[in-house]
Design a protein around this motif. Structure first.
Motif, mmCIF file in Angstrom:
data_model
loop_
_atom_site.group_PDB
_atom_site.id
_atom_site.type_symbol
_atom_site.label_atom_id
_atom_site.label_comp_id
_atom_site.label_asym_id
_atom_site.label_seq_id
_atom_site.Cartn_x
_atom_site.Cartn_y
_atom_site.Cartn_z
ATOM 1 N N LYS B 49 1.023 -0.996 -0.461
ATOM 2 C CA LYS B 49 0.081 -0.010 0.018
ATOM 3 C C LYS B 49 0.917 1.041 -0.062
ATOM 4 O O LYS B 49 1.462 1.677 0.966
ATOM 5 C CB LYS B 49 -0.973 -0.041 1.332
ATOM 6 N N GLU B 51 2.288 5.640 -0.676
ATOM 7 C CA GLU B 51 1.649 6.729 -0.876
ATOM 8 C C GLU B 51 2.422 7.244 -1.672
ATOM 9 O O GLU B 51 3.538 7.161 -1.846
ATOM 10 C CB GLU B 51 1.384 7.080 0.151
ATOM 11 N N VAL B 65 -3.170 7.911 -3.322
ATOM 12 C CA VAL B 65 -3.207 6.523 -2.948
ATOM 13 C C VAL B 65 -3.251 5.097 -2.981
ATOM 14 O O VAL B 65 -4.405 4.887 -3.858
ATOM 15 C CB VAL B 65 -3.724 6.530 -1.413
ATOM 16 N N THR B 236 6.019 6.371 -0.194
ATOM 17 C CA THR B 236 6.214 5.856 1.182
ATOM 18 C C THR B 236 4.785 4.806 1.146
ATOM 19 O O THR B 236 4.417 4.336 0.472
ATOM 20 C CB THR B 236 5.677 7.084 2.218
ATOM 21 N N ARG B 238 3.537 2.470 3.149
ATOM 22 C CA ARG B 238 2.240 2.042 4.391
ATOM 23 C C ARG B 238 2.548 1.299 4.806
ATOM 24 O O ARG B 238 2.194 0.674 5.641
ATOM 25 C CB ARG B 238 1.073 3.483 4.053
ATOM 26 N N GLU B 239 2.523 -0.293 3.815
ATOM 27 C CA GLU B 239 3.035 -1.348 4.372
ATOM 28 C C GLU B 239 3.182 -2.067 3.090
ATOM 29 O O GLU B 239 3.355 -1.921 1.779
ATOM 30 C CB GLU B 239 1.021 -2.075 4.083
#
Lengths: 401, 258
Positions: B49, B51, B65, B236, B238-239
């Motif tokens: 996930k 961003e 996202v 970035t 997130r996961e």
């Protein structure tokens, strides 16, 4: 009724909070349109709220719906005859009751609230079944889709979302490269219902599709008026249509290419075939060009033969085109990463007319989009794109939430 | 194979398994380093996930996202947008290292096959193109590797390797220079040189915030700077998960429509 709708609208976010599996989103759209018709510049403004709801129950059940609320302001009744050449106007039938003349050839823009889509999708191990009112869009073309028996696109804005259709759709993947699709869209009875079968397969660099369909074409005869004094309308024709079609999309010599062919076998009118060929290319700087050629057997080859019925069926989206041979071309240029300017052109080879459509799309903020179109018609008075159709344009602002 | 930084590469460069070095650092050739990088950047499957923040000219900033999945060593990729709302549900399927691309437009429920030239398009105005997202083996197939003098960046000993465009290749860069951390083979800096002006650095990718996730060193943050127009794109994670049991049916038109 309005109170109920407002109650439902404002309750939805609360329901969403309570039920996390439900997602609520949509957009608000405000649109201003103007056109010079005869010597008058007429204006129409519309406001649209679309509220989408999507949810999932477990792994295999999804559901979705969207509610639309549209209001119109300004010139909300367009006298269609004023847009047409004199020859077509002469076929019109005007009503007269007790000495008062009534013009039934009016395109009304009436405030509407409606459920455009409402469906349940069941995902089984080997197949998906979607039941309810849903978007059913087929074909590889951009401006026209000869193999799509459900929709007729607006050439001014071919990528606008299509309306939902009641039906049952089954998608059965035969392998990772082939899918069988069946659609049944019920009407009054089996004969008038739309049935469609499609086999789509990836062959090398091409997606290829064979489609067979049966539907009831239900255009109106705009030269005959029903005898219902309370609600006069035009006589509706029933013409059973069987369609065999093929479409493909892939790449050839570095160009994106696609094509559609559909043969229509009619019960009460002449059989006809539609052919579409298209190509596109994206340049290193992000500029994009697309061109399509569309030949429609139902289209009229000679503009002298355009009848009132041809015009009205085209304007009412009962048939995909009026003219026999057309080319659609569009070039898009990125002015910035968030603004694109474009120019579309539609040339009618069979009657020598053309339309120019300058466009602008600006993503003002992440969820705010401004779109503007112009339309300039360049044909002679009796051709498809003549200035009498109304040179003008529209500006649309859309906010997604 | 026409690519610069594959999306799979984007994930994988951030997430290369910590393999013990076979050869002493001084004996590694440029080809061996890139081969190792390439070998290590291909986990069987990845789910993330992400961003993405696009910094445009001036103060303009856009945030996206999306979820991303890949399998078969990056040969198959699927990206599905979550935000912004304008793009919610829109998805891109890339097969054969992004040689075959399909896009799903959630608002119109249409799937459109794109020709490979569409790979050149920027992804939502970012400094990554679609081809950046989908092809993984370009460093081996389209470039000749040559080891340069070792360097030290951020107190990390790095191999410095130049990738020179092979004749006949249609990649968009004349040269790429990588700074690969000797300890874990993560390239923490990559300079992309302009195709038309071979001595000019066109874009620069910086990777940072390296964390061990499932025993894999993972750069959780990266930024691609376009030195030509002053824009940049931050990514970035997130996961991120590796070597998951993904079904091949995800990477079909049916999966694209889900």
């Amino acid at each position: 009724m309005k109170r109920f709708i407002l109650l439902v609208l404002f309750s939805l976010p609360l329901m969403a909070t309570a039920q996390e599996a439900i997602s609520i989103f949509g957009y608000f759209e405000s649109q201003f349109m103007g056109a010079k018709i005869s010597d008058e510049f007429v204006q129409l403004q519309s406001n649209k709220l679309r509220l989408d709801l999507e949810g999932q129950i477990g792994e295999s059940v999804k559901f979705g719906a969207n509610f639309n609320y549209i209001t119109y302001h300004g010139k909300t009744e367009w006298p269609v005859l004023d847009l047409l050449p004199e020859a077509a106007q002469s076929e019109a039938v005007l009503l007269e009751f007790f000495g008062i003349e009534m013009n039934p050839y009016v395109l009304p823009f009436v405030n509407r609230q409606y459920l455009d889509n409402a469906y349940i999708k069941l995902a089984f191990t080997g197949m998906d079944i979607t039941v309810g009112k849903q978007q059913l869009s087929f074909g590889s073309g951009y401006a026209w889709n000869p193999t799509d028996i459900f929709n007729t696109k607006d050439l001014m804005d071919p990528a606008y979302e299509q309306p939902g259709h009641n039906g049952i759709r089954l998608d059965w993947p035969l392998s990772n490269l082939a899918t069988f699709t069946a659609v049944y869209s019920p009407q009054d009875n089996w004969t008038s219902s739309t049935k469609m079968l499609q086999l789509k397969a990836t062959l090398g660099r091409f997606d290829c599709t064979i489609i067979g369909a049966e539907t009831m074409w239900q255009p109106h005869d705009y030269t005959q008026i029903t005898l219902d004094l309370l609600a006069p309308g035009f006589v509706q024709i029933q013409d059973e249509c069987r369609m065999i079609g093929f479409n493909m999309a892939g790449e050839l010599f570095g160009l994106g290419v696609w094509g559609e062919f559909a043969m229509h076998y009619m019960d009460n009118s002449d059989d006809y075939e539609d052919l579409l060929i298209g190509m596109d290319y994206t340049f290193e700087n992000g500029s994009y060009v697309i061109a399509e050629y569309f030949r429609s057997g139902i289209g009229i080859a000679d503009k002298e033969d355009y009848s009132l019925n041809d015009w009205m069926r085209f304007l009412a989206a009962e048939q995909k085109t009026l003219a026999r041979d057309q080319i659609y071309a569009m070039a898009l240029f990125s002015v910035t990463d968030f603004m694109r300017l474009g120019l579309s052109a539609i040339a009618v080879l069979s009657d020598g007319s053309a339309a120019l459509l300058p466009t602008m799309n600006w993503t003002l903020l992440e969820n705010v989009e401004i779109t503007a179109y112009g339309n300039i018609y360049l044909g002679e008075d009796d051709a498809l794109y003549h200035s009498g159709m109304g040179n003008g344009g529209l500006v649309r602002a859309r906010v997604y939430f | 194979m026409n690519n610069c930084v594959s999306w799979f590469g984007v994930i994988s460069f951030c997430a290369m398994p910590f393999f013990p070095q076979v050869l002493p650092a001084q004996e590694m050739t440029g080809e061996a380093i890139i081969q190792k990088v390439n070998d290590l950047m291909n986990p069987s499957s990845t789910q993330a996930k992400i961003e993405m923040i696009v910094h445009g000219k001036g103060d303009k900033k856009r945030t996206f996202v999306y979820n991303s999945w890949s399998m078969d060593e990056g040969e198959k990729n699927l990206v599905r947008y979550i935000q912004p709302r304008r793009l919610k549900g829109q998805a891109t399927l890339m097969l054969n290292h992004a040689d075959d691309i399909w896009m799903y437009f959630a608002r119109t429920k249409r799937v459109r096959k794109l020709a490979s030239h569409a790979k050149k398009q920027k992804m939502e105005g970012s400094d990554f193109s679609y081809e950046d997202m989908g092809s993984g083996d370009s460093f081996l197939t389209d470039y000749q590797a040559r080891r340069l003098d070792d360097d030290r960046i951020n107190d990390l000993d790095c191999y410095q390797v130049a990738l020179l465009k092979k004749q006949g290749s249609d990649v968009g860069y004349s040269k790429i220079i990588l700074w690969v951390v000797q300890e874990n083979f993560v390239p923490i800096r990559m300079d992309y040189y302009d195709e038309d002006q071979p001595e000019r650095v066109y874009k620069r990718l910086i990777q940072s915030d390296i964390r061990m996730i499932d025993d894999i060193p993972t750069a959780m943050h990266m930024i691609m700077e376009n030195l030509n127009d002053g824009t940049s794109t931050e990514i970035t994670f997130r996961e991120i998960n590796y070597n998951m049991d993904l079904s091949a049916s995800m990477f079909t038109e049916r999966g694209l429509r889900q």
